[in-house]
Design a protein around this motif. Structure first.
Motif, PDB file in Angstrom:
ATOM      1  N   ARG B 487      28.427  35.017  32.176  1.00 36.24           N
ATOM      2  CA  ARG B 487      29.568  34.390  32.862  1.00 36.24           C
ATOM      3  C   ARG B 487      30.842  35.033  32.372  1.00 36.24           C
ATOM      4  O   ARG B 487      31.016  35.283  31.182  1.00 36.24           O
ATOM      5  N   ASN B 488      31.743  35.292  33.271  1.00 38.48           N
ATOM      6  CA  ASN B 488      33.010  35.902  32.894  1.00 38.48           C
ATOM      7  C   ASN B 488      34.052  34.793  32.783  1.00 38.48           C
ATOM      8  O   ASN B 488      34.865  34.592  33.661  1.00 38.48           O
ATOM      9  N   ASP B 489      34.007  34.038  31.661  1.00 37.06           N
ATOM     10  CA  ASP B 489      34.930  32.911  31.548  1.00 37.06           C
ATOM     11  C   ASP B 489      35.942  33.140  30.442  1.00 37.06           C
ATOM     12  O   ASP B 489      36.282  32.258  29.673  1.00 37.06           O
ATOM     13  N   GLY B 490      36.394  34.379  30.318  1.00 37.41           N
ATOM     14  CA  GLY B 490      37.458  34.635  29.347  1.00 37.41           C
ATOM     15  C   GLY B 490      36.960  35.373  28.127  1.00 37.41           C
ATOM     16  O   GLY B 490      37.628  36.243  27.598  1.00 37.41           O
ATOM     17  N   GLY B 491      35.748  35.049  27.678  1.00 33.52           N
ATOM     18  CA  GLY B 491      35.253  35.652  26.440  1.00 33.52           C
ATOM     19  C   GLY B 491      34.590  37.006  26.646  1.00 33.52           C
ATOM     20  O   GLY B 491      34.336  37.722  25.689  1.00 33.52           O
ATOM     21  N   LEU B 492      34.315  37.326  27.913  1.00 34.34           N
ATOM     22  CA  LEU B 492      33.552  38.553  28.175  1.00 34.34           C
ATOM     23  C   LEU B 492      34.476  39.767  28.113  1.00 34.34           C
ATOM     24  O   LEU B 492      35.543  39.791  28.697  1.00 34.34           O
TER      25      LEU B 492
END
Lengths: 324, 507
Positions: B487-492
């Motif tokens: 998931r690309n939720d900021g941490g990636l």
């Protein structure tokens, strides 16, 4: 090393299949029919199909370059007609007739190649036009068959070159083999021949690599026209007549021989030796059927048709394998 | 250091039907320099190169070779004048051996016949000079694209070129191969060869080039020393405006409400695979969601996507569209379900170069309607004009032939063709490959906008930044296997993706 070996092998699969087919057919014929197993049967293949071999060699050049030449049968017919008319009606000597006929054939091929290249027209349609033209021109000379009684021609027709073991070949067969050798050298050992392969591989690339695309392409059709005319000369020796209905459908036999010989119809891959095998396969089918005796000659066509299907599918499969 | 230019061009003009590709361009190339030709797609780079190599004839202007006026009439003559070119799409003959491809047209001969032993020896020498380990008797078709590219360079170098033109040579090379190419370029530069280098990778330009010429809209923008122009200034000069697009986009994509949590998946693949192409994988895409596919070239990204479009038949697994199990037998079925696929090879698999922009745009829509219900000409015109405007296709002439358009604009035409059919899932395979930074930003913005309007998007790209910027979810492929979905939720970060690609670990 092993990879190289298997690659070499894979490249030659169509050729090997054809060779295997030839050997199998000859073996089956030898076992089944009395008198089939002899050197002379093989030599007769060459003698009876010399003109087809020469025409098919010319066709090989065209197909390798990625084109097609439908005019070959008609050019053969026109060559027999021009030869017969000049010899019989105008009493030209054979040594003047043959060069003229060859020049006409090469010239006709050159013109078709020029039209194909200059106007960027499909070779299919240009040579189709050439086919109608040449076939039609036959009948402007005569609508009837012209028989040849000239001594130069009859002696060529009857000449036999003895070989050890009581076997013999005709001068035509020797000429055909010389054409094969010349074509082999031309295709594999000259720059022009390599350009033919490059053109068949990718015309766009050949152009951008600075290869003389125009010269190569036009030359290929000139070679095919020359070979057709020479095939016509050999057919004149064989038939001792000129006729507008000679060699009807020969272009299709030539294409079939080239394809069965392992040359890709898309161009760029194939060998002139494959074409020799292809012609021999076609000839052998006819021989087997004539030895069999009860089958009608239409079976030749049926077998050739079936073989063509098998070979184009085989080509497609090896091409797909390569891409994977 | 700057002596007489080996190649000089004054006021070159070139016009295609409907397009003025070059409008009075000046250009200089000195011996012993690597010179970058920069510009957006459609700026005239390719046209200038084709004029220099004799593929196109210019409609005006002068060319000077070593100070003397010259007319270049064709590729052969250009080569003889010392100008060799390596094109983006490898232009060699796949049916011939490596050795022949290097030497064809100049094969050493003996008694008029090709001297094959000498051909192989010289080709082996040319290959070795590039530090390539290669059996030169191998057919070119058996080499990877990267190796084919290097063979093309070996050919160009062997011609003993004074001017070597490299048109996007690095777009299909990996990092090591690029380093190898640059080493070769540096060696040639020391030998006094003038190299004209075209690339969309700005880092590569700054690594290797001494000077650059910038084109914009078929005109000369200017000539600069690389050391005196920052990347930001360069981009600004290429697009002729300050670049606000890319920085702003990063946020705008993420600000899109990440696909509505409650909605069901538009498409759900379970255990979908095809032997030899891609191992079984699971993937779901919801309306409004952008799913990225990352992985190295040849890792199976395209193959995975082709299964979802029915372009290849899956031999394992199931696909559900709107919750209903479906067999995507062929592209036609997929199109019927509202799935669109923009292919990676826009030239060979997508566009018809001989048709006009208008005809290309309406092609898919017409196919969907069937031939019994032809689109009227006025409807076609209206659609074409609307999409040309919406995607800013240049030139804005619906009757321009597609083959005369630049790569980025061709890509937009392809996009327009699919968007017109109002798809529910848009599969984009490398939509920004080989196009310039301005057009890239526009296409990225467009993707974000479409997703915002509820379209599901599967976005395939080799550029991790791009995937990260746009995707809500990233599927990572390695060796034909989907190894992770993150998931690309900021941490990636792209480092994390690279690590996953490298290690193959489930994230």
């Amino acid at each position: 090393m092993n990879a190289t070996l298997s690659r070499r092998l894979r490249e030659h699969v169509p050729l090997l299949v054809t060779a295997l087919l030839l050997v199998t057919m000859f073996s089956v014929g030898s076992v089944s029919y009395q008198g089939f197993f002899s050197g002379q049967v093989l030599l007769n293949l060459l003698i009876d199909n010399a003109f087809l071999l020469v025409v098919a060699v010319g066709m090989t050049f065209v197909i390798l370059s990625g084109g097609i030449d439908l005019s070959v049968g008609a050019v053969v017919a026109l060559s027999t007609m021009v030869s017969a008319a000049l010899v019989e009606h105008h009493h030209w000597p054979i040594l003047a007739v043959v060069p003229l006929v060859l020049a006409i054939g090469a010239g006709a091929g050159w013109v078709m190649g020029w039209v194909i290249h200059t106007f960027e027209i499909q070779p299919f349609i240009v040579t189709l036009a050439g086919m109608f033209l040449a076939r039609g021109l036959c009948y402007t000379i005569s609508v009837e068959s012209i028989s040849i009684t000239d001594s130069g021609y009859t002696s060529m027709a009857q000449a036999r070159i003895p070989l050890p073991g009581g076997m013999f070949v005709s001068p035509s067969a020797v000429i055909a083999l010389l054409v094969v050798v010349a074509a082999f050298v031309l295709l594999h050992h000259t720059r022009w021949g390599r350009n033919v392969y490059a053109l068949g591989g990718s015309e766009q690339s050949a152009l951008l690599m600075g290869l003389p695309v125009a010269r190569t392409k036009i030359g290929v059709y000139a070679v095919s026209g020359f070979c057709s005319a020479l095939g016509g000369v050999l057919l004149t020796f064989y038939m001792l007549s000129g006729y507008g209905l000679h060699a009807v459908g020969l272009e299709l036999d030539a294409i079939a021989a080239v394809v069965i010989g392992g040359t890709l119809l898309t161009g760029g891959t194939g060998y002139v030796l494959g074409t020799v095998l292809g012609v021999l396969v076609l000839g052998l089918i006819q021989t087997v059927i004539s030895f069999q005796g009860t089958l009608s000659s239409w079976w030749t066509r049926i077998v050739i048709g079936a073989l063509l299907f098998v070979f184009i599918v085989l080509q497609r499969l090896t091409a797909l394998r390569r891409r994977a | 250091m700057l002596r007489q230019p080996v190649l000089e061009v004054h006021g070159i003009r070139k016009e295609f039907p409907g397009v003025l590709a070059l409008d009075g361009v000046d250009f200089r190339l000195f011996p012993g320099e690597v010179h970058a030709l920069m510009g957006e797609n459609g700026a005239g780079k390719s046209t200038l190169i084709k004029v220099l190599t004799g593929v196109h004839e210019s409609d005006g202007g002068r060319v000077l070779l070593a100070g003397r006026p010259a007319t270049i009439t064709g590729p052969l003559q250009a080569q003889q004048a010392g100008i060799s070119t390596v094109y983006q799409e490898v232009n060699l003959c796949p049916n011939l051996s490596v050795a022949e491809n290097i030497l064809i047209g100049r094969e050493p001969r003996r008694l008029g016949l090709v001297h094959w032993a000498e051909v192989r020896r010289r080709a082996a020498g040319a290959v070795a000079a590039l530090d390539l380990d290669l059996d030169v008797s191998m057919p070119l078709a058996d080499c990877s694209i990267a190796v084919q590219q290097l063979v093309a360079i070996a050919r160009a170098v062997d011609i003993d070129a004074k001017v070597l033109i490299l048109d996007e040579p690095t777009s299909s090379l990996d990092r090591d191969e690029v380093a190898q190419l640059f080493a070769v370029m540096r060696r040639l530069r020391e030998r006094g060869v003038a190299i004209l280098f075209v690339s969309h990778f700005l880092d590569q330009i700054y690594e290797i080039c001494d000077r650059m010429t910038i084109l914009r809209g078929g005109r000369l923008e200017g000539e600069y020393l690389t050391s005196e122009l920052s990347q930001r200034q360069l981009v600004a000069r290429m697009i002729g405006a300050e670049l606000q697009g890319l920085e702003g986009l990063s946020d705008s994509a993420r600000q899109q409400p990440a696909a509505p949590g409650g909605a069901g998946a538009f498409l759900r693949a379970t255990g979908l695979g095809r032997r030899g192409a891609v191992e079984p994988y699971d993937l779901s895409i919801r309306p409004g969601e952008v799913v990225g596919l990352a992985g190295l070239l040849g890792s199976g990204r395209t193959e995975a996507a082709r299964l979802l479009f029915g372009a290849d038949q899956a031999d394992a697994g199931t696909v559900r569209v709107d919750g209903e199990e479906t067999v995507l037998r062929n592209p036609r079925t997929a199109i019927g379900h509202g799935i669109a696929f923009c292919s990676e090879n826009r030239k060979t698999e997508g566009l018809v170069g001989e048709l006009t922009v208008r005809e290309n745009i309406v092609l898919a829509l017409q196919a969907a309607r069937g031939w019994t219900r032809p689109l009227g000409r006025s409807v076609q015109d209206e659609l074409a004009i609307r999409w040309i405007r919406a995607l800013d296709i240049r030139p804005n002439n619906p009757e321009a032939l597609v083959r005369n358009l630049s790569g980025g604009n061709q890509q937009k035409v392809l996009l327009a063709r699919w968007l017109i059919t109002d798809p529910r899932l848009l599969i984009l395979d490398e939509p920004t490959r080989g196009i310039d930074i301005g057009a890239k930003a526009e296409i990225q913005k467009l993707v974000a906008k479409l997703a915002g309007e509820g379209m599901a998007v599967l976005f395939i790209s080799a550029e991790l930044e791009e995937v990260l910027r746009l995707s809500h979810k990233v599927g990572i492929l390695r060796d034909h296997r989907m190894v992770a979905q993150l998931r690309n939720d900021g941490g990636l970060t792209s480092e994390l993706i690279m690590e996953t690609i490298a290690s193959g670990a489930q994230g």
